[in-house]
Design a protein around this motif. Structure first.
Motif, PDB file in Angstrom:
ATOM      1  N   LEU A 106      -7.982  37.149  -4.186  1.00 48.25           N
ATOM      2  CA  LEU A 106      -6.902  37.525  -5.094  1.00 48.25           C
ATOM      3  C   LEU A 106      -7.237  38.717  -5.982  1.00 48.25           C
ATOM      4  O   LEU A 106      -6.329  39.423  -6.435  1.00 48.25           O
ATOM      5  N   GLU A 107      -8.503  38.946  -6.243  1.00 45.53           N
ATOM      6  CA  GLU A 107      -8.874  40.061  -7.101  1.00 45.53           C
ATOM      7  C   GLU A 107      -9.103  41.343  -6.318  1.00 45.53           C
ATOM      8  O   GLU A 107      -9.317  42.401  -6.906  1.00 45.53           O
ATOM      9  N   ALA A 108      -9.033  41.255  -4.994  1.00 42.04           N
ATOM     10  CA  ALA A 108      -9.255  42.440  -4.164  1.00 42.04           C
ATOM     11  C   ALA A 108      -8.009  43.314  -4.131  1.00 42.04           C
ATOM     12  O   ALA A 108      -6.887  42.848  -4.347  1.00 42.04           O
ATOM     13  N   GLY A 109      -8.222  44.592  -3.851  1.00 39.39           N
ATOM     14  CA  GLY A 109      -7.087  45.499  -3.712  1.00 39.39           C
ATOM     15  C   GLY A 109      -6.225  45.130  -2.513  1.00 39.39           C
ATOM     16  O   GLY A 109      -6.694  44.512  -1.552  1.00 39.39           O
ATOM     17  N   LEU A 110      -4.972  45.507  -2.573  1.00 31.89           N
ATOM     18  CA  LEU A 110      -4.013  45.240  -1.497  1.00 31.89           C
ATOM     19  C   LEU A 110      -3.801  46.527  -0.717  1.00 31.89           C
ATOM     20  O   LEU A 110      -3.430  47.550  -1.287  1.00 31.89           O
ATOM     21  N   THR A 111      -4.033  46.504   0.582  1.00 33.43           N
ATOM     22  CA  THR A 111      -3.826  47.694   1.401  1.00 33.43           C
ATOM     23  C   THR A 111      -2.409  47.691   1.973  1.00 33.43           C
ATOM     24  O   THR A 111      -1.736  46.656   2.028  1.00 33.43           O
ATOM     25  N   ARG A 112      -1.992  48.837   2.453  1.00 35.99           N
ATOM     26  CA  ARG A 112      -0.658  48.948   3.049  1.00 35.99           C
ATOM     27  C   ARG A 112      -0.559  48.109   4.321  1.00 35.99           C
ATOM     28  O   ARG A 112       0.502  47.530   4.601  1.00 35.99           O
ATOM     29  N   ALA A 113      -1.644  48.001   5.082  1.00 38.35           N
ATOM     30  CA  ALA A 113      -1.619  47.163   6.279  1.00 38.35           C
ATOM     31  C   ALA A 113      -1.453  45.690   5.906  1.00 38.35           C
ATOM     32  O   ALA A 113      -0.688  44.955   6.551  1.00 38.35           O
ATOM     33  N   GLN A 114      -2.144  45.250   4.868  1.00 38.48           N
ATOM     34  CA  GLN A 114      -2.007  43.869   4.406  1.00 38.48           C
ATOM     35  C   GLN A 114      -0.592  43.603   3.898  1.00 38.48           C
ATOM     36  O   GLN A 114      -0.029  42.529   4.132  1.00 38.48           O
ATOM     37  N   LEU A 115      -0.033  44.583   3.203  1.00 42.40           N
ATOM     38  CA  LEU A 115       1.337  44.430   2.720  1.00 42.40           C
ATOM     39  C   LEU A 115       2.300  44.282   3.894  1.00 42.40           C
ATOM     40  O   LEU A 115       3.227  43.459   3.858  1.00 42.40           O
ATOM     41  N   ALA A 116       2.097  45.063   4.947  1.00 46.53           N
ATOM     42  CA  ALA A 116       2.952  44.961   6.133  1.00 46.53           C
ATOM     43  C   ALA A 116       2.869  43.562   6.739  1.00 46.53           C
ATOM     44  O   ALA A 116       3.887  42.998   7.167  1.00 46.53           O
ATOM     45  N   ALA A 117       1.665  42.984   6.785  1.00 47.55           N
ATOM     46  CA  ALA A 117       1.503  41.637   7.329  1.00 47.55           C
ATOM     47  C   ALA A 117       2.259  40.616   6.487  1.00 47.55           C
ATOM     48  O   ALA A 117       2.953  39.733   7.016  1.00 47.55           O
ATOM     49  N   VAL A 118       2.149  40.744   5.161  1.00 45.96           N
ATOM     50  CA  VAL A 118       2.846  39.813   4.263  1.00 45.96           C
ATOM     51  C   VAL A 118       4.360  39.947   4.416  1.00 45.96           C
ATOM     52  O   VAL A 118       5.087  38.944   4.498  1.00 45.96           O
ATOM     53  N   LEU A 119       4.852  41.173   4.473  1.00 49.52           N
ATOM     54  CA  LEU A 119       6.293  41.388   4.594  1.00 49.52           C
ATOM     55  C   LEU A 119       6.825  40.848   5.925  1.00 49.52           C
ATOM     56  O   LEU A 119       7.946  40.313   5.975  1.00 49.52           O
ATOM     57  N   THR A 120       6.050  40.987   6.979  1.00 53.62           N
ATOM     58  CA  THR A 120       6.486  40.465   8.276  1.00 53.62           C
ATOM     59  C   THR A 120       6.631  38.949   8.222  1.00 53.62           C
ATOM     60  O   THR A 120       7.620  38.379   8.696  1.00 53.62           O
ATOM     61  N   ARG A 121       5.652  38.276   7.633  1.00 53.93           N
ATOM     62  CA  ARG A 121       5.711  36.812   7.521  1.00 53.93           C
ATOM     63  C   ARG A 121       6.821  36.378   6.578  1.00 53.93           C
ATOM     64  O   ARG A 121       7.406  35.311   6.745  1.00 53.93           O
ATOM     65  N   LEU A 122       7.102  37.207   5.566  1.00 53.21           N
ATOM     66  CA  LEU A 122       8.137  36.877   4.583  1.00 53.21           C
ATOM     67  C   LEU A 122       9.526  37.039   5.174  1.00 53.21           C
ATOM     68  O   LEU A 122      10.402  36.186   4.998  1.00 53.21           O
ATOM     69  N   HIS A 123       9.748  38.132   5.892  1.00 51.64           N
ATOM     70  CA  HIS A 123      11.081  38.456   6.405  1.00 51.64           C
ATOM     71  C   HIS A 123      11.353  37.858   7.776  1.00 51.64           C
ATOM     72  O   HIS A 123      12.484  37.452   8.074  1.00 51.64           O
ATOM     73  N   GLY A 124      10.359  37.871   8.625  1.00 51.59           N
ATOM     74  CA  GLY A 124      10.598  37.560  10.035  1.00 51.59           C
ATOM     75  C   GLY A 124      10.509  36.086  10.375  1.00 51.59           C
ATOM     76  O   GLY A 124       9.708  35.345   9.806  1.00 51.59           O
ATOM     77  N   ASN A 125      11.338  35.675  11.322  1.00 52.76           N
ATOM     78  CA  ASN A 125      11.204  34.338  11.891  1.00 52.76           C
ATOM     79  C   ASN A 125       9.969  34.344  12.787  1.00 52.76           C
ATOM     80  O   ASN A 125       9.883  35.146  13.724  1.00 52.76           O
ATOM     81  N   PRO A 126       8.988  33.463  12.518  1.00 54.73           N
ATOM     82  CA  PRO A 126       7.729  33.521  13.268  1.00 54.73           C
ATOM     83  C   PRO A 126       7.908  33.449  14.781  1.00 54.73           C
ATOM     84  O   PRO A 126       7.247  34.169  15.535  1.00 54.73           O
ATOM     85  N   GLU A 127       8.817  32.575  15.233  1.00 53.47           N
ATOM     86  CA  GLU A 127       9.033  32.435  16.671  1.00 53.47           C
ATOM     87  C   GLU A 127       9.620  33.711  17.263  1.00 53.47           C
ATOM     88  O   GLU A 127       9.239  34.145  18.361  1.00 53.47           O
ATOM     89  N   HIS A 128      10.548  34.329  16.520  1.00 53.07           N
ATOM     90  CA  HIS A 128      11.152  35.572  16.989  1.00 53.07           C
ATOM     91  C   HIS A 128      10.126  36.691  17.048  1.00 53.07           C
ATOM     92  O   HIS A 128      10.054  37.442  18.036  1.00 53.07           O
ATOM     93  N   VAL A 129       9.309  36.815  15.996  1.00 49.31           N
ATOM     94  CA  VAL A 129       8.309  37.871  15.956  1.00 49.31           C
ATOM     95  C   VAL A 129       7.311  37.686  17.098  1.00 49.31           C
ATOM     96  O   VAL A 129       6.926  38.657  17.770  1.00 49.31           O
ATOM     97  N   GLN A 130       6.905  36.455  17.318  1.00 47.69           N
ATOM     98  CA  GLN A 130       5.941  36.203  18.386  1.00 47.69           C
ATOM     99  C   GLN A 130       6.531  36.493  19.762  1.00 47.69           C
ATOM    100  O   GLN A 130       5.880  37.093  20.626  1.00 47.69           O
ATOM    101  N   ALA A 131       7.792  36.096  19.953  1.00 49.45           N
ATOM    102  CA  ALA A 131       8.441  36.317  21.250  1.00 49.45           C
ATOM    103  C   ALA A 131       8.612  37.805  21.541  1.00 49.45           C
ATOM    104  O   ALA A 131       8.539  38.233  22.694  1.00 49.45           O
TER     105      ALA A 131
END
Length: 378
Positions: free
Chosen positions: A53-78
């Motif tokens: 939690l105290e580490a910096g947040l990278t743009r790649a990590q942000l993209a991963a979080v946004l994908t999990r937040l917005h996307g339906n996991p089954e749809h993204v995986q398919a």
């Protein structure tokens, strides 16, 4: 699911026009937020389960979080082959191509003009606030990238300390998302403040830079351990020189993230009694922020201190203007009240140097007298 979360947030905002940011309990809230997001698969830790939690947040990590937040996991995986193929950026590692491709395809994140994505670059508060505000989708709230931080502050999604950072941490984003998903305490009877209360009911003024509006009957806990009762607030936002509220904090007219980011000082509540009366002075961090933001914009408006979209530098690569929030009592300063933006601009006047500033709420015999603005240049 998303609509329900937005409804929950709107309901919280209805109860309190300016929701408290709870930064006085930030470490505990950060842990709670991380656990909440981990359980829902939105934010994950490393191979040992450490959320970092105290580490910096990278743009790649942000993209991963946004994908999990917005996307339906089954749809993204398919459709992972499709989304991975949408990632055209050469600097994105294999593990992140699915997430970056999803965010790019859904207009959640874009790359730089150079063609790179900036995988390992840090995330600024403006970017973090922008993606969170886009997610909750409040159609009745007007904002853009330049006002995203202030809007997030107004909605209680971010603290003042986070808003002025150069880059946010993973923990900062966790708290913002946790609040955006409806986990906001709107129970305070005061608007726009972060208060904690002691066992006897006395108030500790907010230490995170959010606004505290005094009310008759408020009991303030002082640094000397005593309590001070407020009996008269008739002069709040009304005196012989001004009538009506000051208004919102200044919005950026230049890129504040490029300027020095002084940390907020510790809250002070000074109490003393003498032959002239019962006195109280409370360090007003919210109004100190008003002075800071006004100086930021003044720096950006001056050709002496700002050039080609960035602060001018000395031959040694240092900025021309340095900023302290607070100064020693034995130093002379200029003081004014009520608030006038022109007073800060007049002191600055494009002059390089070290600027110190702070604001104090002044009380006598239980009555609020005024907010005193102090500024000096070395």
């Amino acid at each position: 699911m998303r609509k329900l979360l937005c409804v929950a947030l709107c309901a919280a905002l209805t109860l309190s026009l300016n929701v408290p940011s709870l930064a006085s309990e930030l470490p505990a809230e950060m842990e709670t937020a991380a656990k909440y997001l981990s359980q829902r698969g939105i934010m994950v830790g490393n191979q040992n389960g450490d959320m970092q939690l105290e580490a910096g947040l990278t743009r790649a990590q942000l993209a991963a979080v946004l994908t999990r937040l917005h996307g339906n996991p089954e749809h993204v995986q398919a459709d992972q082959a499709f989304y991975t193929g949408q990632c055209k950026f050469p600097d994105v590692p294999e593990w992140a191509r699915l997430y970056v491709g999803y965010c790019y395809a859904n207009n959640l994140m874009v790359g730089y003009d150079t063609g790179a994505f900036g995988t390992d670059d840090g995330v600024t508060p403006a970017v973090a606030c922008t993606v969170v505000l886009r997610y909750i989708d409040l159609p009745d709230t007007e904002w853009d990238y330049t006002t995203a931080c202030q809007t997030a502050l107004d909605l209680g999604l971010a603290s003042a300390e986070v808003a002025v950072k150069a880059e946010v941490t993973r923990g900062d984003l966790a708290v913002m998302l946790y609040r955006a998903l409806g986990n906001i305490d709107a129970s305070s009877e005061h608007q726009g403040e972060t208060l904690s209360r002691n066992a006897d009911g006395s108030i500790n003024p907010p230490a995170d830079g959010s606004q505290y509006i005094p009310r008759v009957g408020d009991v303030i806990r002082c640094d000397d351990g005593t309590n001070y009762t407020i009996t008269d607030v008739s002069r709040w936002d009304k005196n012989m020189f001004a009538s009506g509220p000051i208004g919102a904090l200044p919005e950026p007219t230049c890129d504040w993230s490029l300027l020095e980011q002084p940390g907020l000082p510790n809250i002070e509540v000074r109490h003393w009694q003498n032959e002239t009366g019962n006195h109280l002075r409370v360090l007003n961090l919210y109004e100190t922020r008003r002075m800071l933001y006004t100086l930021y914009n003044a720096i950006g408006d001056s050709s002496t201190t700002w050039e080609n979209g960035a602060p001018k530098l000395t031959s040694k690569g240092n900025q021309l203007v340095h900023i302290n929030l607070g100064f020693s009592e034995n130093l002379a300063y200029q003081m004014f009240w009520p608030w006038r933006e022109s007073e800060v601009i007049k002191v600055f006047n494009g002059i390089p140097g070290t600027y110190s500033m702070q604001a104090w709420d002044v009380y006598k015999d239980g009555q609020f007298l005024h907010t005193e603005y102090q500024i000096r240049i070395n």
